[in-house]
Design a protein around this motif. Structure first.
Motif, short mmCIF file in Angstrom:
data_model
loop_
_atom_site.label_atom_id
_atom_site.label_comp_id
_atom_site.label_asym_id
_atom_site.label_seq_id
_atom_site.Cartn_x
_atom_site.Cartn_y
_atom_site.Cartn_z
N LEU A 88 3.16 11.84 7.49
CA LEU A 88 2.26 11.51 8.61
C LEU A 88 2.03 10.01 8.59
O LEU A 88 1.43 9.47 7.65
N PRO A 92 3.81 0.92 7.22
CA PRO A 92 4.71 0.48 6.15
C PRO A 92 4.77 1.45 4.97
O PRO A 92 5.85 1.69 4.43
N LYS A 113 1.61 8.73 15.94
CA LYS A 113 1.05 8.91 17.29
C LYS A 113 1.33 7.70 18.17
O LYS A 113 1.34 7.80 19.38
N VAL A 122 -0.80 -10.27 9.50
CA VAL A 122 0.22 -10.65 8.51
C VAL A 122 -0.20 -10.17 7.13
O VAL A 122 -1.36 -10.29 6.73
N PHE A 179 -0.35 14.15 14.75
CA PHE A 179 -0.55 15.23 13.79
C PHE A 179 -1.98 15.73 13.96
O PHE A 179 -2.92 14.94 13.89
N TYR A 289 -1.53 -16.85 11.88
CA TYR A 289 -2.45 -15.75 11.58
C TYR A 289 -3.58 -16.23 10.66
O TYR A 289 -3.32 -16.89 9.65
N GLY A 388 -0.70 4.69 0.60
CA GLY A 388 -1.14 3.58 1.46
C GLY A 388 -2.65 3.52 1.61
O GLY A 388 -3.41 3.93 0.73
N ASP A 389 -3.08 3.05 2.78
CA ASP A 389 -4.52 2.87 3.02
C ASP A 389 -5.26 4.20 2.99
O ASP A 389 -6.47 4.23 2.77
N TRP A 396 -8.43 -6.73 2.93
CA TRP A 396 -7.37 -7.51 3.56
C TRP A 396 -7.26 -8.96 3.08
O TRP A 396 -6.16 -9.43 2.85
N ILE A 402 -0.02 -3.88 0.94
CA ILE A 402 1.38 -3.51 0.78
C ILE A 402 1.78 -3.40 -0.68
O ILE A 402 2.48 -2.48 -1.08
P1 FAD Z 1 -1.04 1.97 8.52
O1 FAD Z 1 -0.22 0.76 8.57
O2 FAD Z 1 -2.42 1.90 9.02
O3 FAD Z 1 -0.24 3.09 9.29
C1 FAD Z 1 -0.78 4.36 9.55
C2 FAD Z 1 0.02 4.97 10.67
O4 FAD Z 1 -0.39 6.32 10.81
C3 FAD Z 1 -0.25 4.28 11.98
O5 FAD Z 1 0.97 3.85 12.55
C4 FAD Z 1 -0.95 5.34 12.83
O6 FAD Z 1 -0.59 5.28 14.18
C5 FAD Z 1 -0.46 6.62 12.18
N1 FAD Z 1 -1.39 7.75 12.35
C6 FAD Z 1 -2.69 7.81 11.99
N2 FAD Z 1 -3.20 9.01 12.29
C7 FAD Z 1 -2.20 9.73 12.86
C8 FAD Z 1 -2.09 11.06 13.37
N3 FAD Z 1 -3.12 11.91 13.36
N4 FAD Z 1 -0.92 11.46 13.88
C9 FAD Z 1 0.16 10.63 13.88
N5 FAD Z 1 0.12 9.36 13.42
C10 FAD Z 1 -1.04 8.93 12.90
N6 FAD Z 1 -3.84 -5.76 6.02
C11 FAD Z 1 -3.80 -7.04 5.66
O7 FAD Z 1 -3.48 -7.33 4.50
N7 FAD Z 1 -4.11 -8.03 6.55
C12 FAD Z 1 -4.46 -7.74 7.83
O8 FAD Z 1 -4.77 -8.62 8.60
C13 FAD Z 1 -4.48 -6.41 8.25
N8 FAD Z 1 -4.78 -6.09 9.50
C14 FAD Z 1 -4.80 -4.78 9.88
C15 FAD Z 1 -5.12 -4.48 11.19
C16 FAD Z 1 -5.19 -3.16 11.59
C17 FAD Z 1 -5.57 -2.84 13.02
C18 FAD Z 1 -4.92 -2.12 10.67
C19 FAD Z 1 -4.97 -0.66 11.09
C20 FAD Z 1 -4.59 -2.42 9.36
C21 FAD Z 1 -4.53 -3.76 8.94
N9 FAD Z 1 -4.23 -4.11 7.63
C22 FAD Z 1 -4.17 -5.41 7.27
C23 FAD Z 1 -3.95 -3.10 6.62
C24 FAD Z 1 -2.46 -2.97 6.50
O9 FAD Z 1 -1.94 -2.84 7.79
C25 FAD Z 1 -2.13 -1.80 5.63
O10 FAD Z 1 -2.56 -2.04 4.31
C26 FAD Z 1 -0.64 -1.56 5.66
O11 FAD Z 1 -0.19 -1.49 6.98
C27 FAD Z 1 -0.27 -0.28 4.95
O12 FAD Z 1 -0.82 0.76 5.62
P2 FAD Z 1 -0.31 2.24 5.76
O13 FAD Z 1 1.14 2.38 5.98
O14 FAD Z 1 -0.94 3.00 4.66
O15 FAD Z 1 -1.11 2.60 7.09
#
Ligand code: FAD
Length: 599
Positions: A88, A92, A113, A122, A179, A289, A388-389, A396, A402
């Motif tokens: 899901l 990244p 989604k 960044v 999801f 950025y 991840g998050d 941040w 990452i």
């Molecule tokens: P994310 O990158 O948040 O990806 C989660 C994905 O899951 C998204 O694409 C979302 O669309 C998808 N998703 C969520 N719920 C559902 C569902 N029910 N059904 C289908 N898909 C779903 N980190 C920094 O270091 N500097 C920054 O400036 C920074 N800015 C950010 C800005 C935003 C708006 C966000 C959301 C995060 C930011 N982050 C930043 C955090 C950073 O993006 C994350 O640490 C990194 O992207 C790793 O995240 P991830 O893959 O765990 O989750």
């Protein structure tokens, strides 16, 4: 023949250079169609693609992927060849996990989604993540990767690189699919996802591993979250257009200046333009950025926050934020901290076409108490893991998202590998928790510097790691619910079949369940008759005389065996639904009494 004349070469080039999620997916489909390779044939997809695309520009990419895939951990894609995984989130961390699982031989589907990758923000990269991404061919997909003085990448570029690698490895990526929840197995089907749109073919995908990588604050059922509340911290991110001029190129990046290290700078910023910050970071990437932590007092004074509230949600609620003032605040901070050297600062646009500036609350960070759990229903087990998050929200300005996100992705892949090899749930969950305990303490300094030997095996990354610091008995709660549930389900099934066996052939009796089938009282009477025929004259019973039948059975059971009725006989007519739990308790006592007598 010039390369551009060969359509598959041109399609490959377009795929590699695609700058949006949609373009990447379209070019990929075209390329597959042209080469007559079927992505759904995930087991052979990569090798077929490689064989059919005989193109010198692809060779270095194949070499890199082959090198990674040849690592013994993957057992030539056989380690998890019987497993199926739903990821899901195509952020990244979701994509990075998907790549590792595909290398292990798992059939992987990713859902997101969103339909576009639009985050300009960044991310700071630790040295190991740079090596990792270079090994996956990052330079091939994004020539500017890590060419500046500080290493970072925009979220969208990182997603694009990982999406391309995932597709090449046969991962199915479905965008525009939300999801909604997990669907339990129903006899013939296994674990599935409830998605919208409901007609999407991802709804039919059955899996035994579910990776939740839905980003901050997205946590599936069964996981508990800890809230780490610190002192009020308000983050601001801002992106400005990078025109890549000579003048812009000369402006120094700021790797993270905290107030304590440069009092003078922050005092000047405050006294000259009224912007009061705790820290600021500036990275020159696809955009200029900036991320900063601002003090509430100055935000109020500058009219960015309209009214003071003790509750941070109220404080930063959109209605309490003056967007124009926020833009000015971020603009002034960016301009001052780069010594007015960035010419014509113009906001880049976000996904909705608005100036890309945002304000976030960092006061309260979430962290899952456990990294994974196992559920079992109808004999079908499901391994659920957070990455991840969704596992740990990063702060941040420190850029740990990452770096720690990828470590957790590898640790999770290691657990899935053990799962695929038939490891015992409690043991593999305990091992995963042992690694998870380390995650928040990891820094670029204390993880292994031997990046070339990094693999999904945690011992290659964490020096002196004890993979058994958490004992299986300490993670019982992450499988216990499932076991209890399974056990009780099994008990219910046993009870039902005992009742069916001992009422079979009786007139007007058909036991289908542990509730409604007992309403008429005929089944209870039959049960008693089956064991003690002398107690009951069945021919005198009328199936429609519900109160009498039940009263007879209840009284007999009480008199002969001391079992108190669960309800009054008259209620068997009036109640809307027969309560299954009460009936189960009652029938269990009856079974115990009758079988005791019987044996
Ligand atoms: P994310 O990158 O948040 O990806 C989660 C994905 O899951 C998204 O694409 C979302 O669309 C998808 N998703 C969520 N719920 C559902 C569902 N029910 N059904 C289908 N898909 C779903 N980190 C920094 O270091 N500097 C920054 O400036 C920074 N800015 C950010 C800005 C935003 C708006 C966000 C959301 C995060 C930011 N982050 C930043 C955090 C950073 O993006 C994350 O640490 C990194 O992207 C790793 O995240 P991830 O893959 O765990 O989750």
């Amino acid at each position: 023949m010039a390369d551009s004349v060969n359509p598959s070469h041109a399609l490959f080039d377009s795929f590699v250079q695609a700058q949006t999620c949609k373009e990447t997916q379209q070019n990929f489909i075209e390329l597959c169609r042209h080469l007559k390779v079927e992505p759904r044939d995930y087991k052979h997809f990569y090798s077929k693609l490689k064989d059919r695309l005989n193109y010198w520009k692809a060779k270095d990419l194949w070499q890199k992927i082959d090198k990674r895939a040849a690592h013994p951990d993957y057992e030539q894609g056989q380690a998890c060849h019987q497993n199926k995984c739903l990821v899901l989130g195509a952020g990244p961390c979701g994509l990075r996990t998907a790549i590792e699982l595909a290398l292990l031989g798992t059939q992987v589907a990713v859902l997101d989604k969103r339909v576009s990758f639009s985050r300009n923000n960044v991310l700071h990269l630790w040295p190991y993540t740079i090596r990792d991404l270079l090994n996956l061919g990052a330079k091939k997909f994004y020539g500017r990767f890590c060419s500046g003085s500080i290493h970072h990448i925009s979220i969208r570029q990182l997603q694009l690189i990982l999406l391309k690698v995932a597709l090449i490895l046969g991962v199915e990526v479905h965008t525009g699919v939300t999801f909604e929840g997990l669907l339990e197995p129903s006899g013939s089907t296994g674990w599935r996802a409830q998605v919208s749109p409901g007609s999407h073919r991802a709804a039919a995908f059955e899996f035994d591993v579910f990776i939740s990588a839905g980003g901050g604050r997205y946590v599936p059922d069964g996981f508990k979250i800890k809230e780490l509340r610190g002192k009020l911290a308000i983050g601001i991110t801002a992106n400005f257009v990078n025109r890549r001029t000579k003048q812009e190129a000369q402006v120094q990046e700021i790797s993270g200046v905290a107030r304590i290290y440069n009092q003078k700078f922050f005092q000047a910023l405050h006294s000259e333009i009224g912007v009061d910050l705790e820290n600021i970071v500036y990275y020159k990437d696809d955009t200029h950025y900036f991320v900063m932590t601002a003090k509430k007092g100055s935000l109020l004074k500058k009219g960015v926050i309209k009214q003071d509230f003790p509750d941070v949600n109220q404080l930063l609620a959109p209605a309490n934020v003056n967007q124009k003032a926020l833009e000015e605040y971020a603009y002034d901070a960016a301009d001052f901290s780069t010594d007015h050297m960035l010419p014509d600062l113009e906001f880049a646009r976000d996904h909705a076409g608005r100036p890309d500036v945002a304000m976030f609350d960092f006061t309260c960070m979430h962290r899952a108490e456990n990294a994974s759990l196992v559920k079992e229903r109808k004999g079908k087990r499901l391994l659920i893991a957070l990455v991840g998050d969704s596992l740990v929200e990063p702060f941040w300005p420190l850029g740990t998202g990452i770096a720690r996100g990828f470590l957790a992705a590898f640790d999770t892949a290691w657990m899935v590998r053990n799962w695929g090899k038939g490891g015992l749930p409690l043991e593999l969950l305990a091992e995963r928790e042992s690694m998870y305990q380390l995650l928040s303490q990891t820094t670029p300094e204390n993880i292994s510097k031997n990046y070339a030997s990094y693999s999904i095996n945690p011992s290659t990354r964490y020096p002196n790691i004890s993979m058994s610091s958490i004992k299986p008995t300490q993670v019982i709660h992450t499988v216990l619910d499932a076991h209890l549930h399974t056990q009780s389900l099994r008990r219910l099934e046993d009870l039902l079949s005992w009742c069916q066996k001992n009422t079979a052939g009786y007139k007007h009796v058909k036991v289908k369940d542990l509730s409604e089938s007992w309403r008429s009282g005929m089944a209870l009477c039959a049960l008693i008759h089956n064991f003690r025929p002398e107690l009951i004259n069945l021919s005198s019973l009328d199936e429609y005389n519900i109160t009498r039948n039940n009263k007879l059975a209840f009284d007999l059971m009480e008199r002969e065996f001391g079992i108190t009725p669960v309800m009054r006989a008259s209620e068997m007519i009036t109640c809307e639904k027969i309560d299954q739990l009460s009936m189960v308790v009652y029938l269990t006592q009856i079974r115990n009494a009758l079988t005791e007598k019987d044996t």
